[in-house]
Design a protein around this motif. Structure first.
Motif, PDB file in Angstrom:
ATOM      1  N   GLY A  60      24.836  33.321  42.079  1.00 46.26           N
ATOM      2  CA  GLY A  60      24.312  34.152  41.015  1.00 46.26           C
ATOM      3  C   GLY A  60      24.164  35.602  41.416  1.00 46.26           C
ATOM      4  N   ILE A  61      22.922  36.080  41.327  1.00 46.68           N
ATOM      5  CA  ILE A  61      22.630  37.489  41.587  1.00 46.68           C
ATOM      6  C   ILE A  61      23.008  37.893  43.002  1.00 46.68           C
ATOM      7  CG2 ILE A  61      20.733  39.147  41.795  1.00 46.68           C
ATOM      8  CD1 ILE A  61      19.403  37.776  39.433  1.00 46.68           C
ATOM      9  N   ASN A  62      22.754  37.022  43.969  1.00 41.06           N
ATOM     10  CA  ASN A  62      23.033  37.365  45.369  1.00 41.06           C
ATOM     11  C   ASN A  62      24.514  37.653  45.608  1.00 41.06           C
ATOM     12  OD1 ASN A  62      20.368  37.110  46.215  1.00 41.06           O
ATOM     13  ND2 ASN A  62      20.553  34.896  46.494  1.00 41.06           N
ATOM     14  N   GLU A  63      25.388  36.959  44.922  1.00 41.71           N
ATOM     15  CA  GLU A  63      26.817  37.216  45.077  1.00 41.71           C
ATOM     16  C   GLU A  63      27.182  38.619  44.609  1.00 41.71           C
ATOM     17  OE1 GLU A  63      29.813  34.402  44.064  1.00 41.71           O
ATOM     18  OE2 GLU A  63      28.399  32.743  43.986  1.00 41.71           O
ATOM     19  N   LEU A  64      26.586  39.034  43.499  1.00 40.04           N
ATOM     20  CA  LEU A  64      26.875  40.363  42.964  1.00 40.04           C
ATOM     21  C   LEU A  64      26.304  41.453  43.860  1.00 40.04           C
ATOM     22  CD1 LEU A  64      26.202  39.685  39.172  1.00 40.04           C
ATOM     23  CD2 LEU A  64      28.358  39.563  40.426  1.00 40.04           C
ATOM     24  N   ILE A  65      25.118  41.207  44.417  1.00 37.61           N
ATOM     25  CA  ILE A  65      24.525  42.186  45.334  1.00 37.61           C
ATOM     26  C   ILE A  65      25.385  42.335  46.583  1.00 37.61           C
ATOM     27  CG2 ILE A  65      22.544  42.645  46.837  1.00 37.61           C
ATOM     28  CD1 ILE A  65      20.753  41.425  44.728  1.00 37.61           C
ATOM     29  N   MET A 132      38.019  54.329  44.225  1.00 41.70           N
ATOM     30  CA  MET A 132      37.271  53.197  44.783  1.00 41.70           C
ATOM     31  C   MET A 132      36.215  52.693  43.806  1.00 41.70           C
ATOM     32  SD  MET A 132      36.861  54.040  48.860  1.00 41.70           S
ATOM     33  CE  MET A 132      36.314  55.743  48.674  1.00 41.70           C
ATOM     34  N   ASP A 133      35.615  53.612  43.056  1.00 40.93           N
ATOM     35  CA  ASP A 133      34.607  53.227  42.068  1.00 40.93           C
ATOM     36  C   ASP A 133      35.230  52.404  40.953  1.00 40.93           C
ATOM     37  OD1 ASP A 133      32.046  53.225  40.832  1.00 40.93           O
ATOM     38  OD2 ASP A 133      32.692  54.852  39.519  1.00 40.93           O
ATOM     39  N   VAL A 134      36.412  52.796  40.504  1.00 42.10           N
ATOM     40  CA  VAL A 134      37.108  52.046  39.457  1.00 42.10           C
ATOM     41  C   VAL A 134      37.430  50.629  39.942  1.00 42.10           C
ATOM     42  CG1 VAL A 134      39.246  51.874  38.126  1.00 42.10           C
ATOM     43  CG2 VAL A 134      38.039  54.056  38.266  1.00 42.10           C
ATOM     44  N   VAL A 135      37.946  50.530  41.167  1.00 45.56           N
ATOM     45  CA  VAL A 135      38.262  49.206  41.723  1.00 45.56           C
ATOM     46  C   VAL A 135      36.996  48.363  41.821  1.00 45.56           C
ATOM     47  CG1 VAL A 135      39.113  47.990  43.761  1.00 45.56           C
ATOM     48  CG2 VAL A 135      40.276  50.055  42.981  1.00 45.56           C
ATOM     49  N   MET A 136      35.898  48.981  42.284  1.00 44.07           N
ATOM     50  CA  MET A 136      34.626  48.256  42.402  1.00 44.07           C
ATOM     51  C   MET A 136      34.164  47.750  41.039  1.00 44.07           C
ATOM     52  SD  MET A 136      30.883  49.663  43.628  1.00 44.07           S
ATOM     53  CE  MET A 136      30.800  50.792  42.210  1.00 44.07           C
ATOM     54  N   ASN A 137      34.244  48.605  40.013  1.00 47.11           N
ATOM     55  CA  ASN A 137      33.764  48.212  38.690  1.00 47.11           C
ATOM     56  C   ASN A 137      34.599  47.092  38.084  1.00 47.11           C
ATOM     57  OD1 ASN A 137      31.600  50.031  38.544  1.00 47.11           O
ATOM     58  ND2 ASN A 137      32.932  51.694  37.887  1.00 47.11           N
ATOM     59  N   VAL A 138      35.923  47.175  38.273  1.00 44.23           N
ATOM     60  CA  VAL A 138      36.795  46.128  37.724  1.00 44.23           C
ATOM     61  C   VAL A 138      36.504  44.788  38.393  1.00 44.23           C
ATOM     62  CG1 VAL A 138      39.187  45.340  37.552  1.00 44.23           C
ATOM     63  CG2 VAL A 138      38.622  47.723  37.034  1.00 44.23           C
ATOM     64  N   VAL A 139      36.451  44.790  39.725  1.00 44.54           N
ATOM     65  CA  VAL A 139      36.172  43.550  40.460  1.00 44.54           C
ATOM     66  C   VAL A 139      34.786  43.034  40.126  1.00 44.54           C
ATOM     67  CG1 VAL A 139      35.874  42.560  42.762  1.00 44.54           C
ATOM     68  CG2 VAL A 139      37.763  44.135  42.325  1.00 44.54           C
ATOM     69  N   LEU A 140      33.811  43.922  40.048  1.00 52.03           N
ATOM     70  CA  LEU A 140      32.436  43.511  39.764  1.00 52.03           C
ATOM     71  C   LEU A 140      32.297  42.950  38.355  1.00 52.03           C
ATOM     72  CD1 LEU A 140      29.525  43.407  40.813  1.00 52.03           C
ATOM     73  CD2 LEU A 140      29.208  45.738  39.972  1.00 52.03           C
ATOM     74  N   TRP A 141      33.028  43.529  37.398  1.00 56.08           N
ATOM     75  CA  TRP A 141      32.958  43.025  36.025  1.00 56.08           C
ATOM     76  C   TRP A 141      33.502  41.601  35.935  1.00 56.08           C
ATOM     77  CZ3 TRP A 141      36.352  41.345  32.223  1.00 56.08           C
ATOM     78  CH2 TRP A 141      35.813  41.262  30.940  1.00 56.08           C
ATOM     79  N   PHE A 142      34.646  41.366  36.554  1.00 58.58           N
ATOM     80  CA  PHE A 142      35.212  40.016  36.538  1.00 58.58           C
ATOM     81  C   PHE A 142      34.305  39.031  37.264  1.00 58.58           C
ATOM     82  CE2 PHE A 142      39.286  42.153  35.538  1.00 58.58           C
ATOM     83  CZ  PHE A 142      39.691  41.354  34.479  1.00 58.58           C
ATOM     84  N   THR A 146      32.342  35.698  35.756  1.00 57.96           N
ATOM     85  CA  THR A 146      32.536  34.397  36.406  1.00 57.96           C
ATOM     86  C   THR A 146      31.208  33.762  36.769  1.00 57.96           C
ATOM     87  OG1 THR A 146      34.667  35.112  37.309  1.00 57.96           O
ATOM     88  CG2 THR A 146      33.617  33.220  38.359  1.00 57.96           C
ATOM     89  N   VAL A 147      30.311  34.551  37.350  1.00 59.08           N
ATOM     90  CA  VAL A 147      28.997  34.042  37.756  1.00 59.08           C
ATOM     91  C   VAL A 147      28.197  33.591  36.538  1.00 59.08           C
ATOM     92  CG1 VAL A 147      26.763  34.723  38.726  1.00 59.08           C
ATOM     93  CG2 VAL A 147      28.872  35.344  39.902  1.00 59.08           C
ATOM     94  N   ILE A 148      28.246  34.362  35.459  1.00 63.80           N
ATOM     95  CA  ILE A 148      27.503  33.992  34.254  1.00 63.80           C
ATOM     96  C   ILE A 148      28.012  32.671  33.689  1.00 63.80           C
ATOM     97  CG2 ILE A 148      27.122  34.625  31.833  1.00 63.80           C
ATOM     98  CD1 ILE A 148      26.887  37.517  32.742  1.00 63.80           C
ATOM     99  N   ASN A 149      29.321  32.528  33.603  1.00 70.57           N
ATOM    100  CA  ASN A 149      29.890  31.278  33.087  1.00 70.57           C
ATOM    101  C   ASN A 149      29.525  30.098  33.985  1.00 70.57           C
ATOM    102  OD1 ASN A 149      31.083  32.601  30.910  1.00 70.57           O
ATOM    103  ND2 ASN A 149      32.972  33.014  32.035  1.00 70.57           N
ATOM    104  N   GLU A 150      29.536  30.320  35.294  1.00 65.79           N
ATOM    105  CA  GLU A 150      29.179  29.241  36.216  1.00 65.79           C
ATOM    106  C   GLU A 150      27.715  28.861  36.066  1.00 65.79           C
ATOM    107  OE1 GLU A 150      32.329  30.121  39.881  1.00 65.79           O
ATOM    108  OE2 GLU A 150      30.222  30.706  40.049  1.00 65.79           O
ATOM    109  N   GLN A 151      26.849  29.839  35.901  1.00 63.14           N
ATOM    110  CA  GLN A 151      25.423  29.538  35.754  1.00 63.14           C
ATOM    111  C   GLN A 151      25.144  28.826  34.434  1.00 63.14           C
ATOM    112  OE1 GLN A 151      23.004  30.084  38.188  1.00 63.14           O
ATOM    113  NE2 GLN A 151      24.873  30.468  39.372  1.00 63.14           N
ATOM    114  N   ILE A 152      25.879  29.176  33.395  1.00 62.37           N
ATOM    115  CA  ILE A 152      25.698  28.483  32.115  1.00 62.37           C
ATOM    116  C   ILE A 152      26.090  27.011  32.241  1.00 62.37           C
ATOM    117  CG2 ILE A 152      26.568  28.319  29.749  1.00 62.37           C
ATOM    118  CD1 ILE A 152      26.764  31.350  29.701  1.00 62.37           C
TER     119      ILE A 152
END
Length: 304
Positions: A60-65, A132-142, A146-152
């Motif tokens: 969940g949250i820890n993966e995103l952090i 680098m910010d664009v790459v970070m945002n794209v990867v982080l959004w996906f 994924t994390v939200i769907n898994e938690q649901i």
């Protein structure tokens, strides 16, 4: 022949020309190779599942952090070393290639030359950080989706979607947000201060390595400025008139780089208030102008 005083007045056009030349020189150093490595690293990290290594409680949250911390760390390391190395290199390289003498033999104010050089470094830094910010945002959004769907799927047998919503909102707060971009802006302010500080040391010293080392030492000292002042004040030495002047000189020479540590708030999903962000922008601008002014004064004393 009439004397053209306008040739000795600082000109944004001359600065832009010198900045463009510096930008081209730095691009030839193939700095974008590092950007490719960062992009590949973030893409690889996006497929790394923390839950498979440390258990489901770390998901969940820890993966995103973890993902944000890794991306922020890559941006900070790149900006720190690139700004210092590139800025420390530009004057010695121009002197070695005789470009410096060609420019200064013309009626070009030295402040134009210095400002153009540091703006060229910052222009490439901004573009690199943006990529680098664009790459970070794209990867982080996906990864967030994924994390939200898994938690649901994980919690749907125990909670309704309405009951899960506060938890899902906390997960989204760790994803792509404007607050995350504020953290990137704070890092750009830090890089601008580093570049101007390195340029100042380049006008004092004669070698790339020496000016880089001086800048890194001041950077490390600036990270612990608050602790050093607190120790100085608690000892009683800072209460005297001379002690107060010493503290002011210390804060003037050693920028308080710990101010830029507020990016940790963005990593934890906490909001960076606009008044604090504005204060950091003003402080960074003040240090930038001070360093450039002092560098221009010292640069005039050198013989080229």
């Amino acid at each position: 022949m009439a004397w053209d005083s306008s040739a000795y007045i600082p000109s944004p056009r001359r600065m832009a020309v010198i900045a463009g030349t510096t930008f081209t020189q730095l691009v030839r150093m193939k700095v974008f190779l590092f950007l490719g490595i960062v992009a590949l690293g973030l893409l690889a990290l996006s497929s790394f599942r923390l839950t498979e290594v440390l258990g489901p409680e770390t998901g969940g949250i820890n993966e995103l952090i973890l993902l944000k911390s890794s991306a922020y760390g890559a941006i900070r390391i790149f900006g720190l070393f690139f700004c210092v190395a590139a800025t420390a290199l530009i004057i010695p390289k121009d002197a070695e290639d005789r470009i410096l003498y060609t420019i200064l033999c013309k009626p070009v104010p030295r402040i134009d030359y210095l400002m153009g050089k540091v703006l060229g470094v910052l222009a490439l830094t901004i573009i690199a950080v943006f990529v680098m910010d664009v790459v970070m945002n794209v990867v982080l959004w996906f990864r967030t989706e994924t994390v939200i769907n898994e938690q649901i799927l994980l919690l749907k047998n125990r909670y309704s979607l309405e009951e899960m919503q506060p938890y899902l909102d906390r997960i989204r707060e760790q994803g792509v947000t404007w607050n995350l971009q504020k953290g990137v802006l704070v890092m750009l302010c830090e890089f601008s201060v580093l570049s101007s500080l390195t340029l100042l040391f380049s006008c004092i010293t004669t070698g790339t390595i020496i000016s880089s080392l001086f800048t890194l030492c001041v950077y490390i000292a600036g990270l612990f400025q608050a602790q050093a002042i607190a120790m100085w004040t608690s000892s009683g030495a800072g209460s005297s008139y001379m002690g107060g002047i010493a503290i002011k000189l210390f804060t003037l020479i050693f920028p308080n780089f710990s101010l830029f540590g507020i990016t940790d708030s963005a990593l934890n999903g906490k909001d960076i208030p606009l008044n604090i962000l504005g204060g950091i922008l003003l402080i960074s601008l003040a240090y930038f102008v001070f360093h450039l002014t002092l560098a221009a004064w010292l640069f005039r004393k050198r013989e080229f």
